[in-house]
Scaffold this motif. Sequence first.
Motif, PDB file in Angstrom:
ATOM      1  N   THR A 393     -23.626  43.457 101.933  1.00  0.00           N
ATOM      2  CA  THR A 393     -23.545  42.581 100.759  1.00  0.00           C
ATOM      3  C   THR A 393     -23.720  43.458  99.528  1.00  0.00           C
ATOM      4  N   GLN A 662     -31.923  28.607  99.496  1.00  0.00           N
ATOM      5  CA  GLN A 662     -30.528  28.951  99.783  1.00  0.00           C
ATOM      6  C   GLN A 662     -30.111  30.202  99.019  1.00  0.00           C
ATOM      7  N   SER A 663     -30.520  30.305  97.779  1.00  0.00           N
ATOM      8  CA  SER A 663     -30.151  31.464  96.959  1.00  0.00           C
ATOM      9  C   SER A 663     -30.763  32.744  97.528  1.00  0.00           C
ATOM     10  N   ASN A 666     -29.046  34.139 100.468  1.00  0.00           N
ATOM     11  CA  ASN A 666     -27.758  34.774 100.147  1.00  0.00           C
ATOM     12  C   ASN A 666     -27.902  35.920  99.150  1.00  0.00           C
ATOM     13  N   ARG A 668     -29.026  35.924  96.234  1.00  0.00           N
ATOM     14  CA  ARG A 668     -28.724  35.549  94.858  1.00  0.00           C
ATOM     15  C   ARG A 668     -30.042  35.407  94.099  1.00  0.00           C
TER      16      ARG A 668
END
Length: 922
Positions: A393, A662-663, A666, A668
């Motif tokens: 990533t 969730q962030s 990932n 984020r």
Amino acid sequence: MPHDLPKAYDPTAIEDHWAEYWVRENLFAQPTPELDAETGDPFTILLPPPNVTGRLHMGHMLNQTEMDILTRWHRMKGDPTLWLPGTDHAGIATQMMVERQVASEGTSRQALGREKFLERVWCWRKQYGGAILEQMKRLGASVDWQREYFTMDANLSVAVREAFVRLHEQGLIYRGAYVVNWCPSCQTAISDLEVIHEEVLGSLWEIRYPVAGPDGKATGEFLTIATTRPETLLGDVAVAIHPEDERYLHLHGKKLLLPLMNREIPIVLDDWVSRDFGTGAVKVTPAHDPNDFALGQRHDLPSINIMDDTAHINEAGGVYAGLSRFAARKRILEDLEAQGLLGKIHDHKLSIGRCERSKDVIEPRLSTQWFIKIQPLADRAIQAVEEGHIRFTPEQYKKTYLNWMTNIHDWCISRQLWWGHRIPAWHCADCHKITVEREDPTACAHCGGPLITQETDVLDTWFSSGLLPVSVFGWPFTDNKPSIDFSTFYPTSLLVTGFDILFFWVARMIMLGCWFALDVPMADGSKRELKDAVPFKDVYIHALVRDANREKMSKTKGNVIDPIEIVKQYGTDAVRFTLASMASPGTDIAFNVARTEGYRAFANKIWNAARLVFMNVDRAAEVGIVVDPAALGGMPDVSEDAPLEARWIVAEFHKTAVEVNQSLANYRYDDAANTIYQFFWGSFCDWYLEIVKLRLDFSENTDKAKTQAALTTLLSVFEASLRLLSPFMPFITEEIWQTVYEGNPPVKSIALTRYPQAGDGPADATSQAEMDLLQSLIVEIRTLRKEIGVEEKAVTPIELRIDTHSGAAIQQNAIIVERLARVTEIRPVEKISAGLAKHHTPAFDVAVIYEREIDVPAERERLTKDIAKYEKGLAAAERQLGNQSFLEKAPANIVEGLKKQESETRQLLEKARAALAALPSE
């Protein structure tokens, strides 16, 4: 006991205390757990080991902030969590540091001797080597300090030696003479990755080589070559031409006289030669150019090394011996010109390679080195990524990695240094063969002779650091039985690092990890598969931290930002939050101190909110209202009949927790940080805290049950918000969270509590919709009040046109509108009364009913002055716009601006005259 929180937020007053507390209490130590079905997969992460010579820079702080956020998040989720810290011995950098130190004392490494010099290095490391780790401790990195490693530790040195010996036994390590990148300042070979290339304007010199006749004398004909490095002609052994170059067909089989050196060299034919570059004739110096070396091997040419370790000409250079390479270049060009052998000189752009550390110009040089035959290791490392056992990533780096690995060359692993892991190879003086052993031998393994001496070279630092994922967990293992640590924590979960060491470290860890771990059985004795042999499952490549103008930071530009200085000024939490809020995968961070100032204000907002909460908790306690501690530590919850703001803030918190989790899953960081910021500053502070004040009635006639319910919601949401924020801003949340429990918390640190989890509670769409409506109405009323000039403290009625269903929600919560918008009465109407200033939205129309008393004389005076000012400005503008000479000479943008100014002034004048005319007569 009152909740004791100082009035002013001062990060320096709390950060040192908690940083020391976390380390002293070993809060982040992770014992090896007894894994079972309920334990879950451990989260394991290795700190990219900073150089023992290092100091913290912004890149480190970004890297460590991102790692710490994820580590704290996983730990608070309940995952067994291990973040391993350590430092790298940094062979070249550290030796340079100590050599400078001993030079300042009037001596040298060579004068001290290897043993004494290494003693000095160890002393230096003990005194200075832990600086960056101490900085990490101060900044709150939640690593397991009990497991701290150093790449020269005894157990890690055993792993390095085992890896070398095993690869040698497998025929994958060999020794040979090849052209390498040589740094004359560091006096060692360095890898391609340690060479910085810069484009410069140089010269291309044409040199005339006399053609020799059968008698070895010059024929009077010349073959002209072109070169960017004329000094290397001292080591020329041939000149190469393309076999089909028609210009030189008549020279096939001929020889040349090497200028200045008076020796014959052959003309060789090779398809590699470009007929379009220079003159189409290429001098061949196998000892000082990798392409020439390959050409020399094809044509069985000798190699003549004309330089010593310091890039001075050696005895092979004849009369030029003792000169530095650049002084020799100058002398050679002068001598060529004097002999009529120097031709045209062309300007020529070329790429100069410099040593990453010393910045000296790299010299390609034939040298005997140790190499790893890389291809079988690379094949396995490519397979691991192609099959998805390792994910990148941003994903673009997968392609970058695969491209590099596909075209990888054998790895030169020897360095001509004294500091590092000495190569475990012994040279025999009798049979001249090499013995490689796990234990120091006393005799040659081939002839039995006792006259053996150990190799003086050490291993490339990246060889030892490439082994870290396996070596830190105890590899190699007795009887190949893995340690409990290895079975538990390997493969590691994630590597967070910068692009700059993708090939230095990441690729080498993948190669060495897959190669050695695949032979280690699983805990149950079964054969390990490739997916369980990889050193990590995910690689997150973070971006660069640039300055506010998006330029790369450099000392030359003077735009380097010292994170320690910024931390001293604004606090660690503000700097961490700045970096997190800007950390989007694949996007460089333009670090702006103004953003940090803003997040320092955010920390202050949190602090003041805490003081407000604690003030109400303490006031409640005085009248016997207390919050049940069981309501804290989990996800906030409320009953269905709770007031709107209570149901809404709990629903908002659940929604925020879902998005933040969730962030983070990932990577984020930016989305997670900004979501928390919007919730805490906007929803919690700007709205909920103002509304909940209406419910906190501590008078004798209060409904204690309702007040207690409101206080419980307030405190439970606030405490949960601290936990949500804790991985991002660990210091301020620790201080306030400890105060929540008045110094007697259920666990030692907020870092050991439960992170608010996604999906722990349902969303409440109804309360969120109703609150959205209330917020919209309050905002519109506040805007209207400003537009019509209502004094700040004045309260007014409003008219509201809205549908029946929505109107009921407004009326049920009228007290909120009245308090937050300074409204005395909400009057439902079918149509807003004529003459009132109003705002229209899809959901409602609203008007503020307000008649301001006017001081007529004062207002007439003000308007008269305004009219005079506007008339004067308008006359000046008309005068300029009526001047044809001005209009012809003035730039178009000036004229357009003047016309716009004239139009706006005319409108203001008309409004002022109309307002004056509308005033009642005296």
